[in-house]
Design a protein around this motif. Sequence first.
Motif, PDB file in Angstrom:
ATOM      1  N   LEU A  24       0.833  -1.197   0.000  1.00  0.00           N
ATOM      2  CA  LEU A  24       0.000   0.000   0.000  1.00  0.00           C
ATOM      3  C   LEU A  24       0.870   1.251   0.000  1.00  0.00           C
ATOM      4  O   LEU A  24       0.609   2.198  -0.747  1.00  0.00           O
ATOM      5  CB  LEU A  24      -0.939   0.008   1.217  1.00  0.00           C
ATOM      6  CG  LEU A  24      -1.801   1.263   1.338  1.00  0.00           C
ATOM      7  CD1 LEU A  24      -2.720   1.421   0.116  1.00  0.00           C
ATOM      8  CD2 LEU A  24      -2.617   1.220   2.617  1.00  0.00           C
ATOM      9  N   CYS A  25       1.900   1.255   0.808  1.00  0.00           N
ATOM     10  CA  CYS A  25       2.797   2.408   0.870  1.00  0.00           C
ATOM     11  C   CYS A  25       3.410   2.681  -0.499  1.00  0.00           C
ATOM     12  O   CYS A  25       3.457   3.822  -0.953  1.00  0.00           O
ATOM     13  CB  CYS A  25       3.874   2.168   1.928  1.00  0.00           C
ATOM     14  SG  CYS A  25       4.858   3.640   2.280  1.00  0.00           S
ATOM     15  N   ARG A  26       3.838   1.642  -1.167  1.00  0.00           N
ATOM     16  CA  ARG A  26       4.408   1.799  -2.509  1.00  0.00           C
ATOM     17  C   ARG A  26       3.372   2.386  -3.466  1.00  0.00           C
ATOM     18  O   ARG A  26       3.668   3.292  -4.244  1.00  0.00           O
ATOM     19  CB  ARG A  26       4.917   0.470  -3.028  1.00  0.00           C
ATOM     20  CG  ARG A  26       5.432   0.574  -4.470  1.00  0.00           C
ATOM     21  CD  ARG A  26       5.970  -0.713  -4.971  1.00  0.00           C
ATOM     22  NE  ARG A  26       7.348  -0.799  -4.495  1.00  0.00           N
ATOM     23  CZ  ARG A  26       8.132  -1.821  -4.718  1.00  0.00           C
ATOM     24  NH1 ARG A  26       7.680  -2.870  -5.354  1.00  0.00           N
ATOM     25  NH2 ARG A  26       9.370  -1.827  -4.286  1.00  0.00           N
ATOM     26  N   ALA A  27       2.134   1.863  -3.411  1.00  0.00           N
ATOM     27  CA  ALA A  27       1.073   2.363  -4.294  1.00  0.00           C
ATOM     28  C   ALA A  27       0.758   3.828  -4.006  1.00  0.00           C
ATOM     29  O   ALA A  27       0.416   4.582  -4.916  1.00  0.00           O
ATOM     30  CB  ALA A  27      -0.183   1.508  -4.148  1.00  0.00           C
ATOM     31  N   LEU A  28       0.902   4.240  -2.745  1.00  0.00           N
ATOM     32  CA  LEU A  28       0.664   5.632  -2.361  1.00  0.00           C
ATOM     33  C   LEU A  28       1.860   6.536  -2.677  1.00  0.00           C
ATOM     34  O   LEU A  28       1.800   7.739  -2.458  1.00  0.00           O
ATOM     35  CB  LEU A  28       0.349   5.721  -0.861  1.00  0.00           C
ATOM     36  CG  LEU A  28      -1.030   5.244  -0.420  1.00  0.00           C
ATOM     37  CD1 LEU A  28      -1.100   5.111   1.089  1.00  0.00           C
ATOM     38  CD2 LEU A  28      -2.114   6.199  -0.936  1.00  0.00           C
ATOM     39  N   GLY A  29       2.937   5.939  -3.177  1.00  0.00           N
ATOM     40  CA  GLY A  29       4.129   6.717  -3.477  1.00  0.00           C
ATOM     41  C   GLY A  29       4.943   7.051  -2.242  1.00  0.00           C
ATOM     42  O   GLY A  29       5.831   7.894  -2.283  1.00  0.00           O
ATOM     43  N   GLY A  30       4.633   6.379  -1.133  1.00  0.00           N
ATOM     44  CA  GLY A  30       5.321   6.655   0.126  1.00  0.00           C
ATOM     45  C   GLY A  30       6.616   5.887   0.261  1.00  0.00           C
ATOM     46  O   GLY A  30       6.952   5.038  -0.572  1.00  0.00           O
ATOM     47  N   ARG A  31       7.327   6.203   1.340  1.00  0.00           N
ATOM     48  CA  ARG A  31       8.623   5.569   1.591  1.00  0.00           C
ATOM     49  C   ARG A  31       8.746   4.982   2.987  1.00  0.00           C
ATOM     50  O   ARG A  31       9.774   4.410   3.312  1.00  0.00           O
ATOM     51  CB  ARG A  31       9.733   6.601   1.418  1.00  0.00           C
ATOM     52  CG  ARG A  31       9.841   7.141   0.028  1.00  0.00           C
ATOM     53  CD  ARG A  31      11.043   8.058  -0.084  1.00  0.00           C
ATOM     54  NE  ARG A  31      10.739   9.098  -1.040  1.00  0.00           N
ATOM     55  CZ  ARG A  31      11.097  10.345  -0.909  1.00  0.00           C
ATOM     56  NH1 ARG A  31      11.770  10.754   0.118  1.00  0.00           N
ATOM     57  NH2 ARG A  31      10.772  11.211  -1.838  1.00  0.00           N
ATOM     58  N   ARG A  32       7.720   5.153   3.827  1.00  0.00           N
ATOM     59  CA  ARG A  32       7.840   4.685   5.203  1.00  0.00           C
ATOM     60  C   ARG A  32       6.582   3.958   5.661  1.00  0.00           C
ATOM     61  O   ARG A  32       5.472   4.390   5.398  1.00  0.00           O
ATOM     62  CB  ARG A  32       8.059   5.860   6.138  1.00  0.00           C
ATOM     63  CG  ARG A  32       9.425   6.487   5.939  1.00  0.00           C
ATOM     64  CD  ARG A  32       9.763   7.465   7.004  1.00  0.00           C
ATOM     65  NE  ARG A  32      11.064   8.068   7.007  1.00  0.00           N
ATOM     66  CZ  ARG A  32      11.873   8.324   6.018  1.00  0.00           C
ATOM     67  NH1 ARG A  32      11.561   7.973   4.827  1.00  0.00           N
ATOM     68  NH2 ARG A  32      13.035   8.915   6.174  1.00  0.00           N
ATOM     69  N   VAL A  33       6.824   2.826   6.354  1.00  0.00           N
ATOM     70  CA  VAL A  33       5.756   2.077   7.014  1.00  0.00           C
ATOM     71  C   VAL A  33       6.068   2.100   8.499  1.00  0.00           C
ATOM     72  O   VAL A  33       7.172   1.758   8.914  1.00  0.00           O
ATOM     73  CB  VAL A  33       5.685   0.620   6.504  1.00  0.00           C
ATOM     74  CG1 VAL A  33       4.645  -0.176   7.286  1.00  0.00           C
ATOM     75  CG2 VAL A  33       5.371   0.590   5.005  1.00  0.00           C
ATOM     76  N   ILE A  34       5.105   2.508   9.284  1.00  0.00           N
ATOM     77  CA  ILE A  34       5.257   2.577  10.730  1.00  0.00           C
ATOM     78  C   ILE A  34       4.524   1.380  11.323  1.00  0.00           C
ATOM     79  O   ILE A  34       3.400   1.074  10.922  1.00  0.00           O
ATOM     80  CB  ILE A  34       4.661   3.890  11.291  1.00  0.00           C
ATOM     81  CG1 ILE A  34       5.434   5.101  10.765  1.00  0.00           C
ATOM     82  CG2 ILE A  34       4.662   3.885  12.806  1.00  0.00           C
ATOM     83  CD1 ILE A  34       4.976   5.625   9.454  1.00  0.00           C
ATOM     84  N   PHE A  35       5.167   0.684  12.257  1.00  0.00           N
ATOM     85  CA  PHE A  35       4.496  -0.447  12.897  1.00  0.00           C
ATOM     86  C   PHE A  35       5.050  -0.645  14.289  1.00  0.00           C
ATOM     87  O   PHE A  35       6.130  -0.175  14.619  1.00  0.00           O
ATOM     88  CB  PHE A  35       4.647  -1.730  12.073  1.00  0.00           C
ATOM     89  CG  PHE A  35       6.033  -2.311  12.053  1.00  0.00           C
ATOM     90  CD1 PHE A  35       6.368  -3.359  12.900  1.00  0.00           C
ATOM     91  CD2 PHE A  35       6.989  -1.807  11.198  1.00  0.00           C
ATOM     92  CE1 PHE A  35       7.651  -3.895  12.882  1.00  0.00           C
ATOM     93  CE2 PHE A  35       8.269  -2.339  11.175  1.00  0.00           C
ATOM     94  CZ  PHE A  35       8.601  -3.382  12.020  1.00  0.00           C
ATOM     95  N   HIS A  36       4.271  -1.331  15.102  1.00  0.00           N
ATOM     96  CA  HIS A  36       4.669  -1.698  16.460  1.00  0.00           C
ATOM     97  C   HIS A  36       4.884  -3.208  16.441  1.00  0.00           C
ATOM     98  O   HIS A  36       3.967  -3.955  16.125  1.00  0.00           O
ATOM     99  CB  HIS A  36       3.583  -1.312  17.469  1.00  0.00           C
ATOM    100  CG  HIS A  36       3.214   0.132  17.376  1.00  0.00           C
ATOM    101  ND1 HIS A  36       3.915   1.114  18.027  1.00  0.00           N
ATOM    102  CD2 HIS A  36       2.239   0.769  16.674  1.00  0.00           C
ATOM    103  CE1 HIS A  36       3.375   2.283  17.744  1.00  0.00           C
ATOM    104  NE2 HIS A  36       2.356   2.103  16.919  1.00  0.00           N
ATOM    105  N   SER A  37       6.079  -3.647  16.749  1.00  0.00           N
ATOM    106  CA  SER A  37       6.433  -5.055  16.575  1.00  0.00           C
ATOM    107  C   SER A  37       5.870  -5.982  17.644  1.00  0.00           C
ATOM    108  O   SER A  37       5.883  -7.187  17.488  1.00  0.00           O
ATOM    109  CB  SER A  37       7.950  -5.205  16.553  1.00  0.00           C
ATOM    110  OG  SER A  37       8.495  -4.773  17.782  1.00  0.00           O
ATOM    111  N   GLY A  38       5.375  -5.446  18.732  1.00  0.00           N
ATOM    112  CA  GLY A  38       4.922  -6.279  19.840  1.00  0.00           C
ATOM    113  C   GLY A  38       6.066  -6.480  20.809  1.00  0.00           C
ATOM    114  O   GLY A  38       7.223  -6.212  20.489  1.00  0.00           O
ATOM    115  N   SER A  39       5.748  -6.943  21.985  1.00  0.00           N
ATOM    116  CA  SER A  39       6.798  -7.123  22.988  1.00  0.00           C
ATOM    117  C   SER A  39       7.140  -8.586  23.155  1.00  0.00           C
ATOM    118  O   SER A  39       6.411  -9.473  22.706  1.00  0.00           O
ATOM    119  CB  SER A  39       6.342  -6.556  24.332  1.00  0.00           C
ATOM    120  OG  SER A  39       5.363  -7.400  24.894  1.00  0.00           O
ATOM    121  N   CYS A  40       8.234  -8.827  23.811  1.00  0.00           N
ATOM    122  CA  CYS A  40       8.654 -10.209  24.078  1.00  0.00           C
ATOM    123  C   CYS A  40       7.781 -10.843  25.148  1.00  0.00           C
ATOM    124  O   CYS A  40       7.726 -12.054  25.257  1.00  0.00           O
ATOM    125  CB  CYS A  40      10.117 -10.234  24.512  1.00  0.00           C
ATOM    126  SG  CYS A  40      11.215  -9.704  23.200  1.00  0.00           S
TER     127      CYS A  40
END
Length: 131
Positions: free
Chosen positions: A100-116
Amino acid sequence: MSEWKIRFGTAGTSDSFTAMGYKNSLDIPAYTEKMGLDAFEYQCGHGVRLGLDKARQMADDAAARGILFSVHAPYYISASSLDEEKRLNSVNYLLQSAALCRALGGRRVIFHSGSCGRQAGKLPWKKRWTP
């Protein structure tokens, strides 16, 4: 050497979006420009639901206005889950977000990886901090 350009934008829309007469995702670039901003973080907190064709339309409009998109991936990503299926699904959610980011012409994806979480005692490189 590339030159830094600081951008300002919102993460999602507020009540002002509809109050200003905007109705759907295709209106986001116009809304962002009207607010005097040049960036927009598209929120996928509850799943990647924007079609890639629509995203490309938004990208074209945003580029003409000098606006750059980023994408916030779903909140339910858990890359460190003990459950293998959850980890594999998390990879798929990240890949969907990146597409989706690529289709929007963006360069960054923000995410929260979760904790251990419950794994904390099992990871030899994770040290517990004590004051």
